[in-house]
Design an enzyme around this catalytic site. Sequence first.
Site, short mmCIF file in Angstrom:
data_model
loop_
_atom_site.label_atom_id
_atom_site.label_comp_id
_atom_site.label_asym_id
_atom_site.label_seq_id
_atom_site.Cartn_x
_atom_site.Cartn_y
_atom_site.Cartn_z
NE ARG A 5 -2.65 -5.24 7.50
CZ ARG A 5 -3.06 -5.85 7.36
NH1 ARG A 5 -3.93 -6.99 7.89
NH2 ARG A 5 -3.40 -5.63 5.87
CD GLU B 241 -8.98 -9.33 -3.51
OE1 GLU B 241 -9.96 -8.79 -3.06
OE2 GLU B 241 -7.67 -9.55 -2.81
CG ASN C 285 -3.66 -2.19 7.58
OD1 ASN C 285 -3.87 -1.88 5.86
ND2 ASN C 285 -4.73 -3.04 7.40
CG HIS D 166 -5.88 -6.48 -0.42
ND1 HIS D 166 -6.73 -6.05 0.61
CD2 HIS D 166 -5.03 -7.45 -1.65
CE1 HIS D 166 -7.38 -7.17 -0.25
NE2 HIS D 166 -6.22 -8.03 -1.52
CE LYS E 275 -3.60 -2.25 2.78
NZ LYS E 275 -4.58 -2.53 3.63
CG PHE F 128 -13.21 1.86 7.57
CD1 PHE F 128 -12.76 1.16 6.12
CD2 PHE F 128 -13.72 0.58 8.01
CE1 PHE F 128 -13.07 -0.28 6.03
CE2 PHE F 128 -14.23 -0.18 8.12
CZ PHE F 128 -13.94 -0.97 7.09
CB THR G 262 -7.23 -6.21 10.10
OG1 THR G 262 -7.90 -6.91 9.24
CG2 THR G 262 -7.52 -5.27 8.68
CE1 TYR H 60 -8.85 -3.17 0.76
CE2 TYR H 60 -8.23 -0.82 -0.38
CZ TYR H 60 -8.26 -2.22 0.19
OH TYR H 60 -6.81 -1.98 0.62
NE ARG I 111 -6.42 -12.39 5.74
CZ ARG I 111 -7.11 -10.91 5.39
NH1 ARG I 111 -6.95 -10.14 4.43
NH2 ARG I 111 -7.88 -10.92 6.77
P1 IDP Z 1 -7.76 -6.84 5.41
O1 IDP Z 1 -6.80 -6.45 5.03
O2 IDP Z 1 -6.71 -7.29 6.88
O3 IDP Z 1 -8.00 -7.71 4.61
P2 IDP Z 1 -10.52 -5.62 5.83
O4 IDP Z 1 -11.17 -6.06 6.98
O5 IDP Z 1 -10.90 -6.33 4.52
O6 IDP Z 1 -8.45 -5.88 6.42
O7 IDP Z 1 -10.24 -3.80 5.11
C1 IDP Z 1 -9.78 -3.40 4.84
C2 IDP Z 1 -8.69 -2.54 4.39
O8 IDP Z 1 -9.34 -1.21 5.76
C3 IDP Z 1 -7.58 -3.25 5.48
O9 IDP Z 1 -6.75 -3.65 5.25
C4 IDP Z 1 -7.78 -1.20 6.60
O10 IDP Z 1 -6.60 -0.61 5.73
C5 IDP Z 1 -9.23 -0.57 6.04
N1 IDP Z 1 -9.91 -0.98 7.24
C6 IDP Z 1 -10.61 -1.67 8.18
N2 IDP Z 1 -11.09 -1.38 9.31
C7 IDP Z 1 -10.68 -0.20 9.48
C8 IDP Z 1 -11.32 0.66 10.25
O11 IDP Z 1 -12.06 0.05 11.30
N3 IDP Z 1 -10.72 2.19 10.39
C9 IDP Z 1 -9.84 2.22 9.49
N4 IDP Z 1 -9.56 1.56 8.39
C10 IDP Z 1 -9.94 0.16 8.46
MG MG Z 2 -9.32 -7.60 3.37
#
Ligand code: IDP
Ligand code: MG
Length: 150
Positions: A102, A126, A112, A115, A9, A57, A91, A49, A85
């Site tokens: 992370r 994807e 973070n 992805h 990212k 968010f 996350t 997304y 993963r």
């Molecule tokens: P992942 O990246 O671990 O698969 P997802 O739940 O798919 O997590 O969420 C996608 C991305 O959205 C996360 O990597 C993070 O950057 C962002 N994100 C998820 N939840 C939040 C939140 O509560 N606040 C801010 N950003 C979030």
């Molecule tokens: Mg995800």
Amino acid sequence: MEQTLVLIKPDALQRGLSGTIIARLESRGLKLVALKLMQVGSDLALQHYGEHAEKSFFKGLVKFITSSPIIAMVLEGNEAVAIVRSSMGETNPKNADPGTIRGDFALDMGRNLIHGSDSIDSARKEIALFFADTEILNYQRGTDPWITEL
Ligand code: IDP
Ligand code: MG
């Protein structure tokens, strides 16, 4: 062999962590089969997304992923989706184990670094969003039998 999509990212590129992140995944044994530096536009961000469209968010997430270049790559290996993963960590970096990307390099949910597809089905979708079939290479490494018991 299973394939998964990884995005390095904007925060990771800006912080000079792309090499470190690639090295971690590559040294785990995963094979790079596609890779490019790119700027994500809003159309692609919305598609990628889309599952989060209703979340609070979402707007910030789209703004962030389109704010600066990313590296997109396809990694291949036995159970590549789950392996990536586990190397990424949770996350929320606060809950990510030390030793994960992370857990070692991030503090904030919205910054973070990486992805990784969360299932074989989403990996397939994807990968097709980010790469043409012709950009995904099929090749052998001399080390393959030392990494995977065939
Ligand atoms: P992942 O990246 O671990 O698969 P997802 O739940 O798919 O997590 O969420 C996608 C991305 O959205 C996360 O990597 C993070 O950057 C962002 N994100 C998820 N939840 C939040 C939140 O509560 N606040 C801010 N950003 C979030
Ligand atoms: Mg995800």
